[in-house]
Design a protein around this motif. Structure first.
Motif, PDB file in Angstrom:
ATOM      1  N   THR A 179       0.826  -1.207   0.000  1.00  0.00           N
ATOM      2  CA  THR A 179       0.000   0.000   0.000  1.00  0.00           C
ATOM      3  C   THR A 179       0.861   1.258   0.000  1.00  0.00           C
ATOM      4  N   LEU A 180       1.929   1.253   0.787  1.00  0.00           N
ATOM      5  CA  LEU A 180       2.826   2.405   0.811  1.00  0.00           C
ATOM      6  C   LEU A 180       3.597   2.527  -0.489  1.00  0.00           C
ATOM      7  N   ARG A 181       3.975   1.389  -1.061  1.00  0.00           N
ATOM      8  CA  ARG A 181       4.685   1.414  -2.340  1.00  0.00           C
ATOM      9  C   ARG A 181       3.822   2.061  -3.416  1.00  0.00           C
ATOM     10  N   THR A 182       2.575   1.671  -3.489  1.00  0.00           N
ATOM     11  CA  THR A 182       1.669   2.234  -4.488  1.00  0.00           C
ATOM     12  C   THR A 182       1.515   3.740  -4.294  1.00  0.00           C
ATOM     13  N   HIS A 183       1.352   4.143  -3.052  1.00  0.00           N
ATOM     14  CA  HIS A 183       1.190   5.569  -2.757  1.00  0.00           C
ATOM     15  C   HIS A 183       2.443   6.352  -3.121  1.00  0.00           C
ATOM     16  N   LEU A 184       3.599   5.866  -2.718  1.00  0.00           N
ATOM     17  CA  LEU A 184       4.841   6.593  -2.975  1.00  0.00           C
ATOM     18  C   LEU A 184       5.225   6.568  -4.451  1.00  0.00           C
ATOM     19  N   ALA A 185       4.805   5.531  -5.162  1.00  0.00           N
ATOM     20  CA  ALA A 185       5.011   5.524  -6.613  1.00  0.00           C
ATOM     21  C   ALA A 185       4.245   6.670  -7.264  1.00  0.00           C
ATOM     22  N   ASP A 186       3.025   6.911  -6.800  1.00  0.00           N
ATOM     23  CA  ASP A 186       2.239   8.028  -7.327  1.00  0.00           C
ATOM     24  C   ASP A 186       2.895   9.365  -6.987  1.00  0.00           C
ATOM     25  N   VAL A 187       3.452   9.461  -5.777  1.00  0.00           N
ATOM     26  CA  VAL A 187       4.157  10.677  -5.372  1.00  0.00           C
ATOM     27  C   VAL A 187       5.322  10.949  -6.321  1.00  0.00           C
ATOM     28  N   SER A 188       6.091   9.916  -6.626  1.00  0.00           N
ATOM     29  CA  SER A 188       7.248  10.089  -7.498  1.00  0.00           C
ATOM     30  C   SER A 188       6.829  10.432  -8.924  1.00  0.00           C
ATOM     31  N   ARG A 189       5.795   9.768  -9.416  1.00  0.00           N
ATOM     32  CA  ARG A 189       5.317  10.070 -10.783  1.00  0.00           C
ATOM     33  C   ARG A 189       4.853  11.516 -10.888  1.00  0.00           C
ATOM     34  N   THR A 190       4.188  11.996  -9.850  1.00  0.00           N
ATOM     35  CA  THR A 190       3.715  13.377  -9.853  1.00  0.00           C
ATOM     36  C   THR A 190       4.884  14.348  -9.888  1.00  0.00           C
ATOM     37  N   ALA A 191       5.927  14.068  -9.118  1.00  0.00           N
ATOM     38  CA  ALA A 191       7.109  14.929  -9.122  1.00  0.00           C
ATOM     39  C   ALA A 191       7.778  14.924 -10.490  1.00  0.00           C
ATOM     40  N   ARG A 192       7.866  13.749 -11.094  1.00  0.00           N
ATOM     41  CA  ARG A 192       8.495  13.656 -12.421  1.00  0.00           C
ATOM     42  C   ARG A 192       7.688  14.427 -13.459  1.00  0.00           C
ATOM     43  N   ALA A 193       6.360  14.302 -13.412  1.00  0.00           N
ATOM     44  CA  ALA A 193       5.506  15.015 -14.361  1.00  0.00           C
ATOM     45  C   ALA A 193       5.610  16.529 -14.176  1.00  0.00           C
ATOM     46  N   ALA A 194       5.813  16.958 -12.935  1.00  0.00           N
ATOM     47  CA  ALA A 194       5.930  18.388 -12.639  1.00  0.00           C
ATOM     48  C   ALA A 194       7.335  18.921 -12.933  1.00  0.00           C
ATOM     49  N   LYS A 195       8.272  18.009 -13.220  1.00  0.00           N
ATOM     50  CA  LYS A 195       9.647  18.376 -13.555  1.00  0.00           C
ATOM     51  C   LYS A 195      10.306  19.197 -12.447  1.00  0.00           C
ATOM     52  N   VAL A 196      10.147  18.700 -11.219  1.00  0.00           N
ATOM     53  CA  VAL A 196      10.770  19.378 -10.084  1.00  0.00           C
ATOM     54  C   VAL A 196      12.061  18.666  -9.699  1.00  0.00           C
ATOM     55  N   GLY A 197      12.915  19.377  -8.972  1.00  0.00           N
ATOM     56  CA  GLY A 197      14.133  18.775  -8.446  1.00  0.00           C
ATOM     57  C   GLY A 197      15.054  18.256  -9.527  1.00  0.00           C
ATOM     58  N   LEU A 198      15.457  17.005  -9.391  1.00  0.00           N
ATOM     59  CA  LEU A 198      16.428  16.413 -10.310  1.00  0.00           C
ATOM     60  C   LEU A 198      15.814  15.942 -11.632  1.00  0.00           C
ATOM     61  N   TRP A 199      14.476  15.866 -11.690  1.00  0.00           N
ATOM     62  CA  TRP A 199      13.850  15.220 -12.845  1.00  0.00           C
ATOM     63  C   TRP A 199      14.145  15.870 -14.193  1.00  0.00           C
ATOM     64  N   PRO A 200      14.222  17.183 -14.306  1.00  0.00           N
ATOM     65  CA  PRO A 200      14.536  17.746 -15.631  1.00  0.00           C
ATOM     66  C   PRO A 200      15.915  17.333 -16.149  1.00  0.00           C
ATOM     67  N   ARG A 201      16.806  16.897 -15.238  1.00  0.00           N
ATOM     68  CA  ARG A 201      18.168  16.538 -15.644  1.00  0.00           C
ATOM     69  C   ARG A 201      18.398  15.033 -15.673  1.00  0.00           C
ATOM     70  N   SER A 202      17.371  14.261 -15.375  1.00  0.00           N
ATOM     71  CA  SER A 202      17.525  12.812 -15.290  1.00  0.00           C
ATOM     72  C   SER A 202      17.866  12.203 -16.653  1.00  0.00           C
TER      73      SER A 202
END
Length: 306
Positions: A179-202
């Protein structure tokens, strides 16, 4: 899955031995528990006992993998690695942290050498570190309380904030409840879609390959840290390119070619199944939140739990 609540103190500097003190990074921090016996009683999925002494034990933050500030005398892109480390320290309550110029991973000074906080842990990893979600301040429950960790409480952890802000990649081991894995996966996908932090340079991910002609280039890149940690010793072999990386991984199914479970296929596999390497180009073919990594197995004859 129940987590054990551990009250204690996060430590980033030894006043008596500052140059021999901890080396915090974006997903690891030193913790001195109020009740060391609680740590000794935690599950040991890989059979390793906790590496704890009078100064405490290292906590490996569950569910995230931050860029390496130091690994085998190398590092990843330092702007992102240091940003993740500094944000973790800020979330725990440390202020005005200054690192030695000649030892850039050790704390020279800070407003606080240590600060109260707590960890929710469900075990010890293969390196003897505490696996856990970390929080500043004092919790409501007594030390040692079994806690059912839900989405709301995990979102208050520094782990989740680092994922939300794009300071870390996801890294989901089998020790993490589904359950936590599913939730945190959504958190990470949202960050990647928003291009915050390291994601624009990944790089080296399903969005595109990374070109890695040598170690110097590798250290300037932003990529999934576990892949970086596999590439460093491979390049140390003197290989002319990455074409032999797949075979090199397969030679060691425990310490190189981690067993994984591919969520989209519902199949067991290994790390080599989600990596493509040809010439100097390499990439993950699956996002890190879409597979589960198995902890290192316990050696023969070693008990997994106390």
């Amino acid at each position: 899955m129940s987590y054990t609540l551990l009250r204690g103190t996060f430590v980033i500097r030894y006043p008596d031995l500052p140059r021999q003190g901890p080396e915090p990074d974006g997903d690891t921090v030193k913790f001195k528990p109020d009740s060391p016996a609680l740590v000794e009683g935690l599950p040991r999925p890989s059979g390793a006992p906790p590496k704890i002494n009078g100064r405490g034990i290292s906590v490996r933050l569950e569910a995230i993998d931050a860029l390496e500030t130091h690994f085998n005398e190398t590092h990843q892109e330092l702007a992102g690695a240091n940003a993740g480390r500094d944000r973790l320290l800020e979330l725990l309550g440390f202020t005005n942290v200054v690192f030695f110029e000649d030892q850039p991973n050790k704390v020279q000074s800070a407003d606080q050498d240590s600060i109260r906080g707590h960890v929710l842990s469900n075990g010890i990893d293969a390196n003897g570190r505490l696996i856990g979600f970390v929080y500043p301040g004092e919790p409501a429950e007594p030390d040692g309380t079994p806690v059912f960790l839900d989405d709301a409480r995990v979102d208050q952890s520094a782990n989740a904030v680092l994922l939300t802000e794009g300071h870390a990649y996801p890294a989901f081991y089998a020790t993490l409840p589904a359950t936590l894995r599913t939730h945190l996966a959504d958190v990470s996908r949202t960050a990647r879609a928003a291009k915050v932090g390291l994601w624009p340079r990944s790089k080296a991910d399903p969005n595109g390959k990374a070109t890695v002609p040598d170690l110097a280039t590798l250290q300037q890149l932003v990529m999934w840290p576990k892949l970086f940690r596999r590439l460093v010793p491979f390049l140390a072999t003197g290989a002319p390119d990455l074409s032999g990386f797949d075979a090199w991984l397969r030679q060691d199914p425990v310490h190189r070619d981690d067993p994984i479970f591919l969520l989209d296929r519902g199949e067991h596999g290994n790390l080599h199944d989600v990596i493509e390497a040809v010439g100097h180009d390499i990439q993950l073919t699956v996002w890190p939140e879409d597979f589960i990594i198995s902890p290192d197995p316990a050696p023969a004859g070693v008990t997994r739990n106390p």
